[in-house]
Design a protein around this motif. Sequence first.
Motif, PDB file in Angstrom:
ATOM      1  N   ARG A 134     106.555 -25.220 -45.941  1.00 57.36           N
ATOM      2  CA  ARG A 134     106.947 -25.257 -44.531  1.00 57.36           C
ATOM      3  C   ARG A 134     107.213 -26.683 -44.076  1.00 57.36           C
ATOM      4  N   LEU A 135     106.376 -27.595 -44.529  1.00 54.99           N
ATOM      5  CA  LEU A 135     106.536 -29.000 -44.178  1.00 54.99           C
ATOM      6  C   LEU A 135     107.846 -29.551 -44.722  1.00 54.99           C
ATOM      7  N   VAL A 136     108.192 -29.160 -45.938  1.00 56.01           N
ATOM      8  CA  VAL A 136     109.447 -29.613 -46.538  1.00 56.01           C
ATOM      9  C   VAL A 136     110.628 -29.124 -45.706  1.00 56.01           C
ATOM     10  N   ALA A 142     111.507 -36.834 -44.593  1.00 58.15           N
ATOM     11  CA  ALA A 142     110.240 -37.566 -44.654  1.00 58.15           C
ATOM     12  C   ALA A 142     109.675 -37.556 -46.066  1.00 58.15           C
ATOM     13  N   LEU A 143     109.730 -36.410 -46.730  1.00 58.88           N
ATOM     14  CA  LEU A 143     109.193 -36.321 -48.086  1.00 58.88           C
ATOM     15  C   LEU A 143     109.980 -37.209 -49.037  1.00 58.88           C
ATOM     16  N   ARG A 151     100.554 -40.159 -43.282  1.00 55.98           N
ATOM     17  CA  ARG A 151     100.903 -39.917 -41.881  1.00 55.98           C
ATOM     18  C   ARG A 151     100.237 -38.651 -41.355  1.00 55.98           C
ATOM     19  N   LEU A 152     100.137 -37.637 -42.196  1.00 58.94           N
ATOM     20  CA  LEU A 152      99.450 -36.413 -41.771  1.00 58.94           C
ATOM     21  C   LEU A 152      97.987 -36.686 -41.444  1.00 58.94           C
ATOM     22  N   GLY A 176     114.767 -33.722 -38.378  1.00 60.16           N
ATOM     23  CA  GLY A 176     114.491 -34.379 -39.641  1.00 60.16           C
ATOM     24  C   GLY A 176     113.083 -34.906 -39.764  1.00 60.16           C
ATOM     25  N   GLY A 177     112.185 -34.477 -38.850  1.00 63.05           N
ATOM     26  CA  GLY A 177     110.801 -34.914 -38.958  1.00 63.05           C
ATOM     27  C   GLY A 177     110.615 -36.388 -38.679  1.00 63.05           C
ATOM     28  N   ALA A 178     111.315 -36.912 -37.651  1.00 66.91           N
ATOM     29  CA  ALA A 178     111.191 -38.337 -37.319  1.00 66.91           C
ATOM     30  C   ALA A 178     109.752 -38.704 -37.002  1.00 66.91           C
ATOM     31  N   LEU A 179     108.996 -37.762 -36.471  1.00 69.44           N
ATOM     32  CA  LEU A 179     107.590 -38.005 -36.170  1.00 69.44           C
ATOM     33  C   LEU A 179     106.818 -38.349 -37.434  1.00 69.44           C
TER      34      LEU A 179
END
Length: 391
Positions: A134-136, A142-143, A151-152, A176-179
């Motif tokens: 899900r994170l991917v 980010a990955l 970061r997590l 794109g998961g900038a956070l």
Amino acid sequence: MLRLQKRLLSLLRDGGASPLPTFPLTSLHRHLCTTATATASTESPFFVQDYLVNTCGLTRAQSLKASRSISHLRSPSNPDAVRAFLSGLGLSSSDIAAVVAADPKFLCSRVGETLAPRVAKLRNLGLPPSKIARLVLIGVPALRSCDVASRLQFWIPLFGSFDELVKAVSRGALGGGALLRCDIDTVVKPNVELLMRCGFNIPDLAKTGLNGMRVIVCSPEKLQALVARADELGVPRGSGLFIYALATVFWVTQEKLVARMELLKKTLGCSDDMLKIVVVKHPSLLRSSEDNLRSTVEFLINKVGLEPPEYIVRRPALITYSLKARLEPRYIVMKILQGKGLLSSDYCSLVVASERYFRSRFIEYYKESVPELPDVYAAARAGKIPPHLQP
């Protein structure tokens, strides 16, 4: 080609006992080139766009856009390895297509040197395969570009859980998961500290619907300037409305803010103090364009007949509603029902009602008495107002 090479070597070993073939050097060169070309033609050429469509499942339009950033690829070996890696994480073919479309450069990542070690760190945090997958999907760049696990470790305690963090990342405010990619020490921590001093609960920033999380990843200098501008609007820090003031100054330049406040003061005919009440109650209305503000206020005053400025100043939310989709259609319904003596409710109560409640209370409830009401309301919302019902 190989037989020719052996023949030449044999002649050299024989010390010239047997004469060399008598064809000219140019003929030999032509023969060698022809043989090499025939050999090369047996290898299938690699075309990035075809690979993206036929192997990755992208559309032609997606492949055209994606291929621009990976046009240097000359072989499917590395992309194949990346796809196999993603499949091993539990991603389906459609998931992999989504990953590639979102971040084509992911196909250039090194599995052994980059992806596998970073996923191993995620597993060490206790994340099951389903959550890693899900994170991917929501933060694929980010990955590829940074150590997500570290970061997590910062974000999960702040949001309370992995699931709440994922909701914030996937709301679309930060594509794109900038956070997840933003530098924690130099950007995030200073911004979080400032926002907390303003009274914000950080997880709630993602729930405002105003891209609140963007302020966390902007430069600390920019955020300090934004907070100062939000203060100038008069909205108290710590109030539930300060985030809307902050979002407003984030999207609207100071020049446009001044112009819109001057316009409101003129069209409403109100004083500076009364205008301040309007802005403090509903800072988001300053995100509307000058044309929208002008036409909305003029409609409320000249058509509906609301008394300026007191009535509207006490109810600034009226200015934020869509003129064509809400204010005009509901005004038409009100006038029809009032004309038949069926309604005594005031205009504001009709406007602020949710769409579901409005349809139930004012359209369905009266459709037996006024059969044309549903069609008139639908036509008005579509911009097709009969001339005799024009507001």
